[in-house]
Design a protein around this motif. Sequence first.
Motif, short mmCIF file in Angstrom:
data_model
loop_
_atom_site.label_atom_id
_atom_site.label_comp_id
_atom_site.label_asym_id
_atom_site.label_seq_id
_atom_site.Cartn_x
_atom_site.Cartn_y
_atom_site.Cartn_z
N VAL A 295 15.60 25.21 -2.86
CA VAL A 295 14.70 26.21 -2.27
C VAL A 295 13.50 25.47 -1.69
O VAL A 295 13.28 24.29 -1.99
N PRO A 296 12.74 26.11 -0.80
CA PRO A 296 11.64 25.40 -0.11
C PRO A 296 10.59 24.79 -1.02
O PRO A 296 10.01 23.76 -0.67
N SER A 297 10.29 25.43 -2.15
CA SER A 297 9.22 24.91 -3.00
C SER A 297 9.45 25.34 -4.44
O SER A 297 10.26 26.23 -4.74
N GLU A 298 8.68 24.70 -5.34
CA GLU A 298 8.78 25.05 -6.76
C GLU A 298 8.28 26.47 -7.01
O GLU A 298 8.80 27.18 -7.87
N THR A 302 10.24 29.51 -8.85
CA THR A 302 9.68 30.31 -9.93
C THR A 302 9.78 31.79 -9.63
O THR A 302 10.15 32.60 -10.50
N GLN A 303 9.48 32.18 -8.40
CA GLN A 303 9.55 33.58 -8.00
C GLN A 303 10.97 34.12 -8.11
O GLN A 303 11.20 35.24 -8.59
N LYS A 304 11.94 33.32 -7.67
CA LYS A 304 13.33 33.77 -7.74
C LYS A 304 13.80 33.89 -9.19
O LYS A 304 14.51 34.84 -9.55
N ILE A 305 13.42 32.93 -10.01
CA ILE A 305 13.81 32.97 -11.42
C ILE A 305 13.24 34.22 -12.10
O ILE A 305 13.95 34.97 -12.78
N LEU A 306 11.95 34.47 -11.89
CA LEU A 306 11.32 35.62 -12.53
C LEU A 306 11.83 36.94 -11.96
O LEU A 306 11.90 37.95 -12.67
N SER A 307 12.18 36.94 -10.69
CA SER A 307 12.74 38.15 -10.09
C SER A 307 14.06 38.53 -10.77
O SER A 307 14.30 39.70 -11.10
N VAL A 308 14.89 37.53 -11.00
CA VAL A 308 16.18 37.77 -11.67
C VAL A 308 15.97 38.22 -13.12
O VAL A 308 16.59 39.17 -13.58
#
Length: 562
Positions: A295-298, A302-308
Amino acid sequence: MLAQKPADLWRLLPAAVTMAARGVGLLTRLPLCSQRRSRVPHSISRHLSCPGTRVASVGSEEQPSGGAETGTEDKTLQKKFSEVQKERREQAQRTVLIHCPNNINEKKFLKYLSQHGSISNHFFYESFGLYAVVEFCQKDSINSLQNGTHTPTQSTEAAIPFKSRFLNLKLKNPSNQVSGQSFVQADSQSPPSSKKLFELLSYAESIDAQLTALLKAFQLTEENVRLRHLTCSLIEDIAAAYFPSCVVWPFGSSVNTFGKLGCDLDMFLDLDETGNLSDHKNTGNFLMEFQVKNVPSERVATQKILSVIGECLDNFGPGCVGVQKILNARCPLVRFSHQGSGFQCDLTANNSIALKSSELLYIYGSLDSRRRSPPILPTLDSLKSMADAEDRCILEGNNCTFIQDINKIKPSGNTETLELLLKEFFEYFGNFAFNKNSINIRQGREQNKPDSSPLYIQNPFETSLNISKNVSQNQLQKFVELARDSAWILEQEKKDQPSSSSHPWGLAALLLPPGAGQTSLSRKKKKKPMSEKVKGLLASIKSNSPDRSTDASGKRAVSTQA
């Protein structure tokens, strides 16, 4: 006076009020931030011992032993923050949370559960119903219990399969082996009412005794600490479906020794543990593609992980309600209410510095029950100078190194009383030049303020950040006025206040309801009632009462944590 010794005061600042008067800090958390409200569980413990299991003493993690009168009391060996956290996590992994009927028979209930293994500890509390926290001696006992549980059939209920440690006990008939007349007490574990608090403070023998009594009334109990770690463990079970071997750690006030009953539960989803599983992770010719996606950045990761995880909690998490995904904040998080425990929860990821900050406050809180000059607390830079190679810690490019072994830090020889500390704390901050000076915790000094923020406290680890950025000018002004009023009131108090007096004095005088008690300094100058200055303190007390608790939707006030 304290105002003449700024270098010493800055040693106090990492924990603000609690460093000067720990009880007051637990009560108010300063008027610089609004109180976050959550439903406070009511509990009573029932301890059963089993071989090889040590039952922790009440409040042993949150409130280290030590006298309040001097800094020279005998010190017992203290565990490192990481050791305490790991022990609590292992303890939570052997624990189940059970929603019980109100007519539960405790003796039969325990006898039934003992079929699956020996029980080391248990207690009951009330949240949205009656709940039992049961810790087994062996982790295998939980598997045995889960294998014997009933799963709803598709013909009667739609079920989403998830093997949870959050169970619901339903009695089929009154003659069931765990039913019968209730023998379970549900003693309140919430802070005392305003009336009880005034009585407690007014009849104390000294202001030092008042502070000690206030601390005991508001500090986290052993049961409350256990429940917080269990809640993290239950959320960890859910996150592990996506990230095997991840760890959910509590941080902030739940573990840093400055928590009070009713405070929120901050959680950190630690994925670094997954990467540390294999000692040979850099060997071999194969990479498991499902573990890696670029992904473009850490931050995006983090956003994708927390979204899931947020979606999972909302749709599949037992007892998780009011889920909000706040992903565009500086530190992305998922906010929700956990009905079983009654806690309001904030889950973050990629936030190791927050956990390190909790460890720093844990060390400060464990060193001495007072704060002052001669130095009671070492500056962060001095803790860094004591560090060994094993203490070295670099997080996100920030040097977070400090000594972790509390027992290697020399205790202070300071013998000043809590009363003196409290008076001079109020006096100092009531006259502090917030308009031009900022606070440097690392070096223990004041320095020029780098921007126009009303209050500027340098983040001790991410030194380019202001940890009090969201404090408004109005909030700061209220704090300054309250500090001045409090210093003036304490200065007027008689030194030999009779312990049998029913007249509010000391801390009680600071908490008088509207229109009562002494005239404040502000009233003399502005002809305003003192109640406008202390109503924030009274609101803090009331916020922990049952009638001010949050609802099942998880809605609550949001505060800024300094």
